[in-house]
Scaffold this active site. Structure first.
Site, PDB file in Angstrom:
ATOM      1  N   LYS A 207       2.565  -5.250  11.373  1.00 26.63           N
ATOM      2  CA  LYS A 207       2.949  -4.829  10.020  1.00 26.63           C
ATOM      3  C   LYS A 207       1.879  -5.230   9.011  1.00 26.63           C
ATOM      4  O   LYS A 207       1.571  -4.484   8.071  1.00 26.63           O
ATOM      5  CB  LYS A 207       4.297  -5.456   9.632  1.00 26.63           C
ATOM      6  N   GLU A 214      -3.014   0.441   4.750  1.00 27.93           N
ATOM      7  CA  GLU A 214      -2.432   1.037   3.543  1.00 27.93           C
ATOM      8  C   GLU A 214      -3.325   0.778   2.328  1.00 27.93           C
ATOM      9  O   GLU A 214      -3.540   1.668   1.498  1.00 27.93           O
ATOM     10  CB  GLU A 214      -1.042   0.450   3.315  1.00 27.93           C
TER      11      GLU A 214
END
Length: 504
Positions: A207, A214
């Protein structure tokens, strides 16, 4: 007497917690909820009763004892609290009410090393611990996030039915999001974007890398916008229409889609477009910094991801930048006239840079699995990122295909599809970076990605001189190109002609 009828429990009723609880309830599970501030819990339950068709399956508790004891064994309790010490405080608060075999699931953005520690500490007490990445923001939590759980296989087997049910669903072949996602009407069928990642901190690590990707994905999009604005003097809404068109092709993604919307949003408080009134300072919560720092620690060349972190840091120096703009000079920007060609070049630059950014993320995970003794399935990771998460994109189907073709692929750029894309599109990439440099337009992400590409494709780099420098000032030794790898030498510098000493 407390009735043990809840299938799962959740602690933490901020926006993410509330939406995840409703998502779970929509899928037919009874969920017990608790919040340290009981007023927030009461308000949430009242709102459920008034607005949500699944309200009867959300049961609020004002104290921890009744909350924990209301859950069927083995108890599964999700924590959606602030990462760090708050997570430890919450775990310690619920521990007295747990029994051996119960499971705690940390759904926050915890540092993976904290997850490794917590799993070890709780295992001694007979409590299973799952660290699960949860991506997609509040909308993802409500209608289907991308879920990245890690822990013991036994604990995952207990949580798996719920996690697969509530995750985002995509078409198993194309990776396209499945239609649906309304209160009380969850998406059915399709590939579930939840998959077991590995032991201890693997889920939170993946993550974290997702968040690092991102960062650079967003930075690259911002640079593409900025190049169109400065090189072509295009207004925000016109640039938004370009992104809208790009979203129909290979760049199709959630971030491209929302960028098109943002750029065409009119200012509700005045004339023009809202984006032109938004302050040019970007915040960050730390996961991108963790990614860049860990890349340095493991020696992984994630320079584009780091560039995105540094770009945010630089943006935060607003007052300094304003002052510097009056002192430090740069070239006058020359407007380009061939709009179509420049837009196509920017598109090429964006796509090529994106390939390099994802290559860096997966290369970092490859380093991490060796360092932390994990065995990561990169094809599955790409699959679960196809829906629910912030970086969801049609592009991820190409990554899934790449690892299906070669599960031992050393770098995404070496997959035939990505190799061809880079070979075919790099001329435009180089052109826009050159224009950015000659016009003084910052394009850190594009430039860092290209430097990575050119460095990776170079059979020879100037590190030969660097190794000689290290041996000169620190006797760190060097290898020779005319000898076998692993043979190290040292020269007693600086006098020329002295014999080399072989170091075994």
């Amino acid at each position: 007497m407390i009735t043990k009828n809840a299938d799962i429990g959740l602690v933490g009723l901020a926006v993410m917690g509330q939406n995840l609880a409703l998502n779970i309830a929509d899928h037919g599970y009874t969920i017990a909820v608790y919040n340290r501030d009981s007023k927030k819990m009461v308000k949430f339950i009242e709102e459920c009763k008034a607005n949500e068709p699944s309200h009867e399956r959300v049961v609020g508790h004002a104290d921890l004892a009744s909350f924990v004891l209301s859950i069927k064994r083995p108890r599964k309790i999700i924590l959606l609290v602030k990462a760090g010490s708050a997570t430890d405080v919450t775990i310690n608060a619920i521990l007295p009410f747990l029994e051996q075999g119960d499971i705690i699931i940390d759904g926050g953005n915890s540092l993976w090393t904290d997850t490794i520690r917590r799993e070890k500490e709780l295992a001694v007490k007979g409590i299973d611990f799952i660290g699960s990445g949860v991506s997609g923001g509040e909308t993802g939590a409500r209608f289907g996030p991308s879920l990245m759980p890690s822990g013991t296989r036994k604990a995952w087997a207990s949580l798996e039915p719920i996690w697969r049910d509530i995750a985002a669903k995509v078409d198993p072949v194309t990776g396209a999001p499945m239609e649906g996602g309304k209160p009380g009407k969850p998406v059915e069928g399709g590939f579930s974007c939840a998959e077991y990642i590995g032991p201890d901190g693997a889920g939170h690590y993946v993550k974290m890398v997702h968040n690092g990707i991102e960062y650079i994905d967003m930075q690259l999009i911002c640079e593409a916008y900025w190049l169109m604005k400065n090189l072509l003097a295009m207004p925000a809404d016109e640039i938004g229409k370009v992104f809208e068109e790009w979203n129909k092709g290979e760049l199709s993604s959630f971030l491209i889609e929302i960028t098109a919307d943002i750029l065409q949003q009119k200012d509700p408080m005045g004339k023009g477009f809202l984006v032109d009134q938004v302050m040019d300072t970007a915040g960050q919560k730390g996961t991108g910094q963790w990614t860049a720092a860990n890349a340095l620690e493991l020696g992984a060349p994630a320079n584009a991801i780091a560039a995105a972190v540094y770009a945010r840091a630089l943006s935060s120096l607003k007052e300094e930048r304003v002052a510097a703009s009056k002192i430090l000079k740069g070239p006058v920007i020359v407007k380009e006239t061939d709009k179509k060609a420049i837009i196509e070049a920017i598109k090429s630059g964006l796509y090529c840079s994106k390939i390099c950014a994802y290559a860096q993320g997966f290369q970092l995970m490859d380093k991490a699995q060796v360092a932390y003794n994990w065995k990561l399935n990169f094809g599955e990771i790409a699959q679960i990122w196809r829906g629910g998460c912030i970086i969801r994109a049609s592009f991820l189907q190409k990554i899934t295909d790449a690892y299906a073709l070669n599960s031992r692929l050393k770098n995404l750029m070496l997959d035939p599809y990505f190799t061809n894309s880079l070979n075919d599109s790099q001329a435009g990439w180089r052109k826009v970076i050159a224009l950015a440099v000659t016009n003084g337009i910052p394009a850190q992400g594009f430039s860092a990605a290209l430097a990575y590409y050119d460095g990776y494709r170079s059979a020879v780099l100037p590190a030969n001189l660097l190794q000689a420098q290290r041996d000169y000032f620190g006797a760190h030794t060097y290898e020779r190109v005319d000898q076998a790898r692993g043979q190290f030498y040292h020269l007693d510098w600086p006098e020329a002609g002295r014999p080399q000493l072989e170091i075994s």
